[in-house]
Design an enzyme around this catalytic site. Structure first.
Site, short mmCIF file in Angstrom:
data_model
loop_
_atom_site.label_atom_id
_atom_site.label_comp_id
_atom_site.label_asym_id
_atom_site.label_seq_id
_atom_site.Cartn_x
_atom_site.Cartn_y
_atom_site.Cartn_z
N ARG A 71 0.85 -1.20 0.00
CA ARG A 71 0.00 0.00 0.00
C ARG A 71 0.88 1.25 0.00
O ARG A 71 0.51 2.29 -0.50
CB ARG A 71 -0.96 0.00 1.20
CG ARG A 71 -1.82 1.25 1.26
CD ARG A 71 -3.15 1.11 2.01
NE ARG A 71 -3.17 0.13 3.05
CZ ARG A 71 -2.64 0.29 4.28
NH1 ARG A 71 -2.05 1.42 4.60
NH2 ARG A 71 -2.72 -0.67 5.17
N TYR A 123 -16.81 15.82 -16.17
CA TYR A 123 -17.16 14.40 -16.19
C TYR A 123 -18.31 14.19 -15.20
O TYR A 123 -18.28 14.72 -14.07
CB TYR A 123 -15.91 13.62 -15.76
CG TYR A 123 -16.12 12.14 -15.66
CD1 TYR A 123 -16.25 11.35 -16.79
CD2 TYR A 123 -16.17 11.53 -14.41
CE1 TYR A 123 -16.43 10.00 -16.69
CE2 TYR A 123 -16.34 10.16 -14.31
CZ TYR A 123 -16.48 9.40 -15.45
OH TYR A 123 -16.66 8.06 -15.34
N ASP A 195 -8.22 18.91 -14.66
CA ASP A 195 -8.41 17.56 -15.20
C ASP A 195 -7.98 17.60 -16.67
O ASP A 195 -8.64 18.22 -17.50
CB ASP A 195 -9.89 17.17 -15.05
CG ASP A 195 -10.13 15.69 -15.41
OD1 ASP A 195 -9.41 15.17 -16.29
OD2 ASP A 195 -11.06 15.09 -14.83
N LYS A 220 -8.12 6.51 -19.66
CA LYS A 220 -8.42 7.04 -21.00
C LYS A 220 -7.16 7.08 -21.86
O LYS A 220 -6.58 6.04 -22.10
CB LYS A 220 -9.11 8.40 -20.85
CG LYS A 220 -10.18 8.46 -19.74
CD LYS A 220 -11.39 7.58 -20.02
CE LYS A 220 -12.30 7.39 -18.81
NZ LYS A 220 -12.73 8.59 -18.12
C1 LIG Z 1 -13.31 9.00 -16.88
C2 LIG Z 1 -13.04 10.35 -16.36
C3 LIG Z 1 -12.89 10.58 -14.98
C4 LIG Z 1 -13.06 9.47 -13.96
O1 LIG Z 1 -12.06 8.53 -14.05
P1 LIG Z 1 -12.26 6.97 -13.68
O2 LIG Z 1 -10.95 6.39 -14.03
O3 LIG Z 1 -13.39 6.45 -14.49
O4 LIG Z 1 -12.56 6.93 -12.23
C5 LIG Z 1 -12.58 11.86 -14.57
N1 LIG Z 1 -12.47 12.87 -15.44
C6 LIG Z 1 -12.62 12.69 -16.77
C7 LIG Z 1 -12.48 13.85 -17.69
C8 LIG Z 1 -12.91 11.43 -17.27
O5 LIG Z 1 -13.09 11.26 -18.59
#
Ligand SMILES: *Cc1c(COP(=O)(O)O)cnc(C)c1O
Length: 402
Positions: A71, A123, A195, A220
């Site tokens: 961890r 998101y 983000d 992504k």
């Molecule tokens: C998918 C996504 C998230 C969340 O991420 P997870 O890996 O699904 O928890 C946050 N911000 C954006 C822009 C995303 O496309």
């Protein structure tokens, strides 16, 4: 280009105050392939090994290699963190089991008991956490259209600990002026988090524009192969990194070794994939803009995007994400009628995907807020993969005219 690509030792992380990655001077492509990695010392394996272990044997009481328990420390995870930190030109990379876990950990580190100002068009899961979960911890949130920087300034309170931006935003591809919001954050002693999932570090470098923290859903573009869920925070500030690592080790939302390993496999080809995502995104946007059945195309690379100028100053490419407004009945037919574009939530994989945000990714956003922003039943979101653009365009045309 430097003959010596970034090679750094995977330094043992001490849990609170772990390894610090130095940003290398090589070009982006070289850093994708090499940053954070060096040959494994026992065998010389060129690929960072998968340390699938929960614990590490100690030589004696108080004598160990720096690795104690998974961890806290894992060499595979640390290589991935150092690689992505380098790509975002940040000193610290801190990885998580998902993008949502990364954002939640940041909130716990900087905004406990306080207040967050967030872009309203994020998101869907981010908005849901901010509005439906954090209130249980006594954290307030104000959602703002952050294209209007004055509105961001107005929303700030003395207890605001965090400004959370998403640019380009999901799914409307709104652009926020990162540098201007960074000044608001500085004036109020708040942390600015961007983000960067939609742009990827290949196209946009928020830390260089004044952001304090970059967050990614590595699920992504960074992993890019639709086979892992993950998240990461990248930042420069040592004290804040310590605080985030402390919260992470205390709460446990870490990625497993296998997921870390797959993510590092992905980031090594990020530059090659993004080049094609960028090209395909632009080709599809141009095709849809000229299509008689399409009302509006949201793509920051198009001259018709209302913030194209701003986008062009912040981004070096415009990625493979776009959305388009068609008749509601056409949206359903299109989403269910394409053959190459797969009907799926998620994005950023090598395979093209299509979704209807109002009933899929953004179903948890209240209807009035959705409609006010323009997330109608006729809005279709596309993630252009790395296939041949001619097949993608033909697939969309067939789906529209079906
Ligand atoms: C998918 C996504 C998230 C969340 O991420 P997870 O890996 O699904 O928890 C946050 N911000 C954006 C822009 C995303 O496309």
């Amino acid at each position: 280009m430097s003959q010596q690509p970034a090679s750094r030792d995977v330094k043992p992380a001490e849990g609170r105050g772990a390894s610090r990655a130095k940003v290398s001077r090589s070009h982006f492509a070289t850093r994708c392939v090499h940053a954070g990695q060096s040959p494994e010392p026992v065998t010389g394996a060129i690929t960072t090994p998968l340390f699938q272990t929960s614990t590490y044997v100690q030589q004696g009481l108080g004598r160990h290699t720096g690795y104690e328990y998974a961890r806290l420390q894992n060499p595979t995870r640390e290589a991935t963190e150092a690689n992505i930190a380098d790509l975002e030109a940040g000193n610290h990379g801190i990885a998580f089991a998902s993008g949502m876990a990364a954002i939640e950990c940041l909130v716990k580190a900087v905004a406990a008991g306080g207040h967050i100002v967030s872009e309203e068009n994020t998101y869907g899961g981010t908005t849901r956490m901010f509005t439906q979960v954090l209130d249980r911890l006594g954290i307030g949130v104000t959602l703002v259209d952050c294209r209007n920087v004055a509105a961001v300034r107005e929303a700030m309170r003395p207890e605001t600990g965090l400004i959370h931006l998403e640019t380009p935003s999901n799914p409307l591809m709104r652009i926020t002026d990162i540098g201007a919001v960074a000044r608001v954050a500085r004036d109020h002693d708040a942390v600015l988090c961007v983000d960067n999932t939609f742009a990827s570090p290949y196209n946009q470098q928020p830390l260089a524009m004044g952001a304090d923290v970059v967050v990614h859903s590595t699920t992504k573009y960074l992993n890019g192969h639709s086979d892992v869920l993950g998240g990461i925070l990248v930042l420069d500030d040592d004290a804040l990194a310590d605080e985030i690592r402390f919260v992470r080790k205390s709460t446990g939302p870490i990625p497993g070794p296998m997921d870390s390993w797959l993510t590092l496999r992905g980031t090594r080809t990020l530059h090659v994939r993004m080049e094609r995502h960028n090209e395909n995104g632009m080709r599809i946007a141009e095709f849809l803009e000229a299509h008689p059945m399409v009302r509006t195309v949201h793509y920051p690379g198009l001259a018709s995007h209302p913030q194209h100028q701003l986008a062009a100053t912040q981004m070096t490419g415009f990625s493979g994400m776009l959305s388009a407004e068609v008749e509601e009945s056409d949206a359903k037919r299109l989403a269910e009628g394409t053959r190459i574009f797969r009907l799926a939530e998620s994005l950023g994989g090598v395979e093209s995907m299509i979704c209807v945000p109002s009933v899929m990714t953004h179903a948890s956003v209240p209807e009035d807020a959705r409609l006010r922003m323009g997330i109608t039943g006729g809005l279709v979101r596309l993630s252009a993969g790395i296939e041949d653009w001619r097949d993608l365009v033909e697939d969309l045309d067939r789906g529209l005219r079906r």
